[in-house]
Design a protein around this motif. Structure first.
Motif, PDB file in Angstrom:
ATOM      1  N   LEU A  47       0.840  -1.216   0.000  1.00  0.00           N
ATOM      2  CA  LEU A  47       0.000   0.000   0.000  1.00  0.00           C
ATOM      3  C   LEU A  47       0.870   1.259   0.000  1.00  0.00           C
ATOM      4  CD1 LEU A  47      -2.919   1.009   0.102  1.00  0.00           C
ATOM      5  CD2 LEU A  47      -2.723   1.053   2.603  1.00  0.00           C
ATOM      6  N   ASP A  48       1.925   1.251   0.814  1.00  0.00           N
ATOM      7  CA  ASP A  48       2.832   2.417   0.847  1.00  0.00           C
ATOM      8  C   ASP A  48       3.498   2.619  -0.512  1.00  0.00           C
ATOM      9  OD1 ASP A  48       2.309   3.095   3.427  1.00  0.00           O
ATOM     10  OD2 ASP A  48       4.000   1.982   4.279  1.00  0.00           O
ATOM     11  N   LYS A  49       3.904   1.504  -1.113  1.00  0.00           N
ATOM     12  CA  LYS A  49       4.537   1.609  -2.439  1.00  0.00           C
ATOM     13  C   LYS A  49       3.551   2.173  -3.455  1.00  0.00           C
ATOM     14  CE  LYS A  49       7.924  -2.083  -1.927  1.00  0.00           C
ATOM     15  NZ  LYS A  49       8.131  -3.512  -1.957  1.00  0.00           N
ATOM     16  N   GLU A  50       2.314   1.711  -3.353  1.00  0.00           N
ATOM     17  CA  GLU A  50       1.293   2.205  -4.286  1.00  0.00           C
ATOM     18  C   GLU A  50       1.041   3.692  -4.084  1.00  0.00           C
ATOM     19  OE1 GLU A  50      -1.720  -1.419  -5.523  1.00  0.00           O
ATOM     20  OE2 GLU A  50      -1.917  -0.485  -3.582  1.00  0.00           O
ATOM     21  N   GLN A  51       0.963   4.092  -2.812  1.00  0.00           N
ATOM     22  CA  GLN A  51       0.703   5.508  -2.521  1.00  0.00           C
ATOM     23  C   GLN A  51       1.861   6.379  -2.994  1.00  0.00           C
ATOM     24  OE1 GLN A  51      -0.210   5.351   1.652  1.00  0.00           O
ATOM     25  NE2 GLN A  51      -2.411   5.076   1.273  1.00  0.00           N
ATOM     26  N   MET A  55       1.731   9.298  -6.142  1.00  0.00           N
ATOM     27  CA  MET A  55       2.140  10.698  -5.996  1.00  0.00           C
ATOM     28  C   MET A  55       3.027  11.157  -7.153  1.00  0.00           C
ATOM     29  SD  MET A  55       2.743  10.715  -1.912  1.00  0.00           S
ATOM     30  CE  MET A  55       3.671  12.230  -1.867  1.00  0.00           C
ATOM     31  N   LEU A  56       3.467  10.192  -7.963  1.00  0.00           N
ATOM     32  CA  LEU A  56       4.357  10.514  -9.089  1.00  0.00           C
ATOM     33  C   LEU A  56       3.639  10.466 -10.429  1.00  0.00           C
ATOM     34  CD1 LEU A  56       7.395   8.325  -8.021  1.00  0.00           C
ATOM     35  CD2 LEU A  56       7.140  10.775  -7.737  1.00  0.00           C
ATOM     36  N   HIS A  58       1.581  12.816 -11.865  1.00  0.00           N
ATOM     37  CA  HIS A  58       0.958  14.105 -12.162  1.00  0.00           C
ATOM     38  C   HIS A  58       1.695  14.824 -13.283  1.00  0.00           C
ATOM     39  CE1 HIS A  58      -1.597  13.582  -8.699  1.00  0.00           C
ATOM     40  NE2 HIS A  58      -0.525  13.295  -7.979  1.00  0.00           N
ATOM     41  N   TYR A  59       1.543  14.273 -14.468  1.00  0.00           N
ATOM     42  CA  TYR A  59       2.155  14.904 -15.630  1.00  0.00           C
ATOM     43  C   TYR A  59       1.550  16.290 -15.840  1.00  0.00           C
ATOM     44  CZ  TYR A  59       3.989  15.491 -20.306  1.00  0.00           C
ATOM     45  OH  TYR A  59       4.672  15.968 -21.385  1.00  0.00           O
ATOM     46  N   PRO A  60       2.299  17.336 -16.170  1.00  0.00           N
ATOM     47  CA  PRO A  60       3.722  17.351 -16.485  1.00  0.00           C
ATOM     48  C   PRO A  60       4.594  17.863 -15.345  1.00  0.00           C
ATOM     49  CG  PRO A  60       2.756  19.387 -17.270  1.00  0.00           C
ATOM     50  CD  PRO A  60       1.669  18.632 -16.555  1.00  0.00           C
ATOM     51  N   TYR A  61       4.038  17.930 -14.121  1.00  0.00           N
ATOM     52  CA  TYR A  61       4.799  18.588 -13.050  1.00  0.00           C
ATOM     53  C   TYR A  61       5.542  17.624 -12.132  1.00  0.00           C
ATOM     54  CZ  TYR A  61       2.024  22.496 -14.639  1.00  0.00           C
ATOM     55  OH  TYR A  61       1.463  23.457 -15.427  1.00  0.00           O
ATOM     56  N   ASN A  62       5.038  16.426 -11.999  1.00  0.00           N
ATOM     57  CA  ASN A  62       5.648  15.474 -11.075  1.00  0.00           C
ATOM     58  C   ASN A  62       5.357  14.071 -11.596  1.00  0.00           C
ATOM     59  OD1 ASN A  62       6.689  14.126  -8.920  1.00  0.00           O
ATOM     60  ND2 ASN A  62       5.344  15.034  -7.398  1.00  0.00           N
ATOM     61  N   TYR A  63       6.314  13.488 -12.265  1.00  0.00           N
ATOM     62  CA  TYR A  63       5.999  12.231 -12.947  1.00  0.00           C
ATOM     63  C   TYR A  63       7.274  11.452 -13.267  1.00  0.00           C
ATOM     64  CZ  TYR A  63       7.590  14.367 -17.308  1.00  0.00           C
ATOM     65  OH  TYR A  63       8.356  14.955 -18.282  1.00  0.00           O
ATOM     66  N   LEU A  64       7.061  10.240 -13.761  1.00  0.00           N
ATOM     67  CA  LEU A  64       8.165   9.404 -14.240  1.00  0.00           C
ATOM     68  C   LEU A  64       7.960   9.177 -15.720  1.00  0.00           C
ATOM     69  CD1 LEU A  64       7.955   6.965 -11.294  1.00  0.00           C
ATOM     70  CD2 LEU A  64      10.107   8.020 -11.975  1.00  0.00           C
ATOM     71  N   GLY A  79      12.711  10.538 -13.424  1.00  0.00           N
ATOM     72  CA  GLY A  79      11.711  11.330 -12.728  1.00  0.00           C
ATOM     73  C   GLY A  79      11.893  12.820 -12.988  1.00  0.00           C
ATOM     74  N   PHE A  80      10.779  13.538 -12.913  1.00  0.00           N
ATOM     75  CA  PHE A  80      10.826  14.994 -13.057  1.00  0.00           C
ATOM     76  C   PHE A  80       9.891  15.592 -12.011  1.00  0.00           C
ATOM     77  CE2 PHE A  80       9.096  18.984 -14.669  1.00  0.00           C
ATOM     78  CZ  PHE A  80      10.274  19.675 -14.894  1.00  0.00           C
ATOM     79  N   MET A  81      10.333  16.686 -11.411  1.00  0.00           N
ATOM     80  CA  MET A  81       9.428  17.390 -10.499  1.00  0.00           C
ATOM     81  C   MET A  81       9.631  18.893 -10.581  1.00  0.00           C
ATOM     82  SD  MET A  81      11.063  16.109  -6.951  1.00  0.00           S
ATOM     83  CE  MET A  81      10.081  17.169  -5.906  1.00  0.00           C
ATOM     84  N   CYS A  82       8.531  19.596 -10.478  1.00  0.00           N
ATOM     85  CA  CYS A  82       8.549  21.051 -10.546  1.00  0.00           C
ATOM     86  C   CYS A  82       7.454  21.547  -9.603  1.00  0.00           C
ATOM     87  CB  CYS A  82       8.255  21.466 -11.980  1.00  0.00           C
ATOM     88  SG  CYS A  82       7.858  23.192 -12.154  1.00  0.00           S
ATOM     89  N   GLU A  83       7.818  22.452  -8.707  1.00  0.00           N
ATOM     90  CA  GLU A  83       6.836  22.957  -7.737  1.00  0.00           C
ATOM     91  C   GLU A  83       6.033  24.097  -8.383  1.00  0.00           C
ATOM     92  OE1 GLU A  83       8.157  22.706  -3.393  1.00  0.00           O
ATOM     93  OE2 GLU A  83       9.999  23.176  -4.445  1.00  0.00           O
ATOM     94  N   HIS A  84       5.120  23.694  -9.248  1.00  0.00           N
ATOM     95  CA  HIS A  84       4.462  24.676 -10.112  1.00  0.00           C
ATOM     96  C   HIS A  84       3.485  25.589  -9.369  1.00  0.00           C
ATOM     97  CE1 HIS A  84       1.431  21.590  -9.872  1.00  0.00           C
ATOM     98  NE2 HIS A  84       0.568  22.409 -10.405  1.00  0.00           N
ATOM     99  N   THR A  85       3.133  25.245  -8.137  1.00  0.00           N
ATOM    100  CA  THR A  85       2.208  26.118  -7.398  1.00  0.00           C
ATOM    101  C   THR A  85       2.967  27.227  -6.661  1.00  0.00           C
ATOM    102  OG1 THR A  85       2.308  24.652  -5.484  1.00  0.00           O
ATOM    103  CG2 THR A  85       0.495  24.291  -7.053  1.00  0.00           C
TER     104      THR A  85
END
Ligand SMILES: CC(C)(COP(=O)(O)OP(=O)(O)OC[C@H]1O[C@@H](n2cnc3c(N)ncnc32)[C@H](O)[C@@H]1OP(=O)(O)O)[C@@H](O)C(=O)NCCC(=O)NCCS
Length: 176
Positions: A47-51, A55-56, A58-64, A79-85
């Motif tokens: 479950l933790d792995k799934e959660q 969380m990854l 959310h294209y295009p801001y946080n994804y693999l 992986g890519f992440m951008c704190e777009h907010t």
């Protein structure tokens, strides 16, 4: 199989099992390349792995971004992440967890993966620059980043500790 034969697409929920397999392989095969460690990841519940995975997604801001064979086997990812907010930092993105399974290295797949990630970061996430860090001993990844125009702006000494061994990391950035 060459770089032009693979399919690049962001990972989705249906890729969970393949992701876990490749993530475990990557943590075992290249421990100095990742901040996470194999033992802690193994100890997580399903479950933790799934959660964590969800969380990854959310294209295009946080994804693999995944590299798939034409038959649908996941053989690489980054992986890519951008704190777009956050207005003050949303011009910057971060690349992490870049990995190509050993059997498929040296055929241009890593380069194709990274080029696509840079394009999406600019076109879809609206980023102006990307950052990453790489172990100073990692010739393959460092060579790839230099080839694609990354500049080294510093070195973090003792960035990671694996057992009793410290790993230094080059800090790199590239304008988009
Ligand atoms: C780094 C990695 C993703 C490269 O993937 P790859 O598919 O083998 O790379 P490519 O075939 O696309 O190579 C592209 C460029 O990278 C550089 N490169 C790749 N392998 C290299 C090596 N063994 N030594 C030096 N440079 C290398 C070269 O500049 C190469 O361009 P060239 O073929 O014109 O010389 C792969 O080695 C890997 O997964 N390593 C383990 C995980 C890792 O270290 N991740 C990086 C974390 S920061």
């Amino acid at each position: 199989m060459n770089a032009e034969d693979v399919i690049l697409r962001p990972l989705e929920e249906r890729d969970f099992e393949q992701f876990v397999q490749l993530q475990q392989e990557a943590l075992q095969q290249a421990p100095e390349a990742f901040g996470s460690d194999y033992e802690s990841y193994q100890a997580l519940s399903l479950l933790d792995k799934e959660q964590q995975f969800e969380m990854l997604l959310h294209y295009p801001y946080n994804y693999l971004l995944g590299v798939f064979t034409p038959e649908g086997r996941l053989i690489g990812m980054a992986g890519f992440m951008c704190e777009h907010t956050k207005p003050k930092v949303r011009h910057k993105g971060r690349i992490w967890g870049m990995y190509i399974t050993p059997q498929y290295r040296g055929r241009g797949l890593g380069e194709r993966l990274l080029r696509q990630l840079l394009l999406s970061a600019k076109e879809d996430a609206g980023c102006e620059q990307v950052l990453l860090s790489v172990a100073t001993t990692n010739q393959a990844a460092y060579g790839l980043y230099l080839k694609l125009g990354f500049l080294r702006y510093g070195t973090e000494y003792r960035a990671l500790k694996l057992g009793d061994t410290y790993v230094d990391e080059h800090l790199m950035m590239r304008l988009l």
